[in-house]
Design a protein around this motif. Sequence first.
Motif, mmCIF file in Angstrom:
data_model
loop_
_atom_site.group_PDB
_atom_site.id
_atom_site.type_symbol
_atom_site.label_atom_id
_atom_site.label_comp_id
_atom_site.label_asym_id
_atom_site.label_seq_id
_atom_site.Cartn_x
_atom_site.Cartn_y
_atom_site.Cartn_z
ATOM 1 N N GLN A 51 0.824 -1.211 0.000
ATOM 2 C CA GLN A 51 0.000 0.000 0.000
ATOM 3 C C GLN A 51 0.853 1.255 0.000
ATOM 4 O O GLN A 51 0.479 2.280 -0.596
ATOM 5 N N GLU A 52 1.997 1.198 0.647
ATOM 6 C CA GLU A 52 2.861 2.366 0.742
ATOM 7 C C GLU A 52 3.657 2.619 -0.544
ATOM 8 O O GLU A 52 3.796 3.773 -0.969
ATOM 9 N N LEU A 53 4.131 1.539 -1.184
ATOM 10 C CA LEU A 53 5.069 1.712 -2.282
ATOM 11 C C LEU A 53 4.558 1.269 -3.648
ATOM 12 O O LEU A 53 5.098 1.706 -4.668
ATOM 13 N N CYS A 54 3.539 0.423 -3.677
ATOM 14 C CA CYS A 54 3.141 -0.194 -4.946
ATOM 15 C C CYS A 54 1.742 0.195 -5.419
ATOM 16 O O CYS A 54 1.479 0.208 -6.627
ATOM 17 N N ALA A 55 0.843 0.472 -4.481
ATOM 18 C CA ALA A 55 -0.563 0.684 -4.821
ATOM 19 C C ALA A 55 -0.787 1.899 -5.704
ATOM 20 O O ALA A 55 -1.764 1.947 -6.461
ATOM 21 N N VAL A 56 0.087 2.882 -5.624
ATOM 22 C CA VAL A 56 -0.093 4.088 -6.429
ATOM 23 C C VAL A 56 -0.132 3.759 -7.915
ATOM 24 O O VAL A 56 -0.807 4.440 -8.695
ATOM 25 N N CYS A 57 0.565 2.713 -8.335
ATOM 26 C CA CYS A 57 0.559 2.289 -9.733
ATOM 27 C C CYS A 57 -0.312 1.055 -9.966
ATOM 28 O O CYS A 57 -1.052 0.984 -10.951
ATOM 29 N N HIS A 58 -0.223 0.089 -9.063
ATOM 30 C CA HIS A 58 -0.877 -1.196 -9.281
ATOM 31 C C HIS A 58 -2.247 -1.314 -8.621
ATOM 32 O O HIS A 58 -2.900 -2.351 -8.767
ATOM 33 N N GLY A 59 -2.682 -0.272 -7.900
ATOM 34 C CA GLY A 59 -3.976 -0.332 -7.234
ATOM 35 C C GLY A 59 -3.898 -1.032 -5.896
ATOM 36 O O GLY A 59 -2.994 -1.835 -5.650
ATOM 37 N N GLU A 60 -4.843 -0.742 -5.021
ATOM 38 C CA GLU A 60 -4.827 -1.307 -3.674
ATOM 39 C C GLU A 60 -4.971 -2.820 -3.671
ATOM 40 O O GLU A 60 -4.502 -3.494 -2.753
ATOM 41 N N PHE A 61 -5.640 -3.351 -4.697
ATOM 42 C CA PHE A 61 -5.868 -4.796 -4.758
ATOM 43 C C PHE A 61 -5.210 -5.426 -5.988
ATOM 44 O O PHE A 61 -5.622 -6.482 -6.447
ATOM 45 N N GLY A 62 -4.206 -4.745 -6.543
ATOM 46 C CA GLY A 62 -3.509 -5.275 -7.703
ATOM 47 C C GLY A 62 -4.289 -5.143 -8.992
ATOM 48 O O GLY A 62 -3.939 -5.775 -9.987
ATOM 49 N N GLU A 63 -5.324 -4.299 -8.992
ATOM 50 C CA GLU A 63 -6.169 -4.160 -10.169
ATOM 51 C C GLU A 63 -5.580 -3.238 -11.228
ATOM 52 O O GLU A 63 -6.066 -3.171 -12.354
ATOM 53 N N GLY A 64 -4.502 -2.529 -10.885
ATOM 54 C CA GLY A 64 -3.865 -1.625 -11.833
ATOM 55 C C GLY A 64 -4.569 -0.285 -11.878
ATOM 56 O O GLY A 64 -5.796 -0.216 -11.816
ATOM 57 N N THR A 65 -3.808 0.787 -11.969
ATOM 58 C CA THR A 65 -4.382 2.116 -12.120
ATOM 59 C C THR A 65 -3.916 2.689 -13.448
ATOM 60 O O THR A 65 -2.748 2.548 -13.819
ATOM 61 N N GLY A 66 -4.851 3.314 -14.161
ATOM 62 C CA GLY A 66 -4.491 3.834 -15.472
ATOM 63 C C GLY A 66 -4.029 2.709 -16.380
ATOM 64 O O GLY A 66 -4.709 1.707 -16.557
#
Length: 217
Positions: A66-81
């Motif tokens: 949540q701290e380092l990865c979610a900004v790109c990959h989403g909170e549940f690994g769904e991907g953003t953008g």
Amino acid sequence: MSRSAKLLLLLAGLAGAASPAIAGPLGLGREAKPAEVAAWDIDVRPDGQGLPEGRGTVAEGEVVFQELCAVCHGEFGEGTGRWPVLAGGEDTLNSEDPVKTIGSYWPHLSTVYDYIYRAMPFGEAQSLTPDETYAITAYLLYMNDVVEEEDFELSKQNFASIRLPNEAGFIDDGRPDTATVSKTEPCMTDCKAEVTIVSRARILDVTPEGEGDGGID
């Protein structure tokens, strides 16, 4: 002599003084030191070879993710953008729009660990500790339903026992170099005698035309 030329000569002299030259046509360079080799020798193989000592739980991995990865990959690994999707996609590989995630497509857990440890987070590659990498990998297993316990701990000791769902979907290439095909036949039943093109990829013509729409004449 120019200033830049003097600087290059100075640097060359310092390098020569610090590192004995190797005999050869140019007399340049030196053998890599063990510590230098170790800094690059961080690949991990499917059988676990190359894994560092360490451990990490699903819960610990969630915090780091949540701290380092979610900004790109989403909170549940769904991907953003347009960033990669890491979870989900079960039973989509035969569809017209397959979702290739760790759970639906990737063959080996070692690829997950190796890539995270080597290249992530984006822009801060190799800043993660082995424990953080184990923890993130454990959390990704949990999000893909490969493990079900929130207190599951991944470590060097149990790493090789984890199997991803699509491991059997990949065939080992038996060629030592080139020229031969796989040792096993991919097609088992109802194999086609020849390959024919039955459809083509969609053509997405997004190039504007004409003066009025900002295109280039």
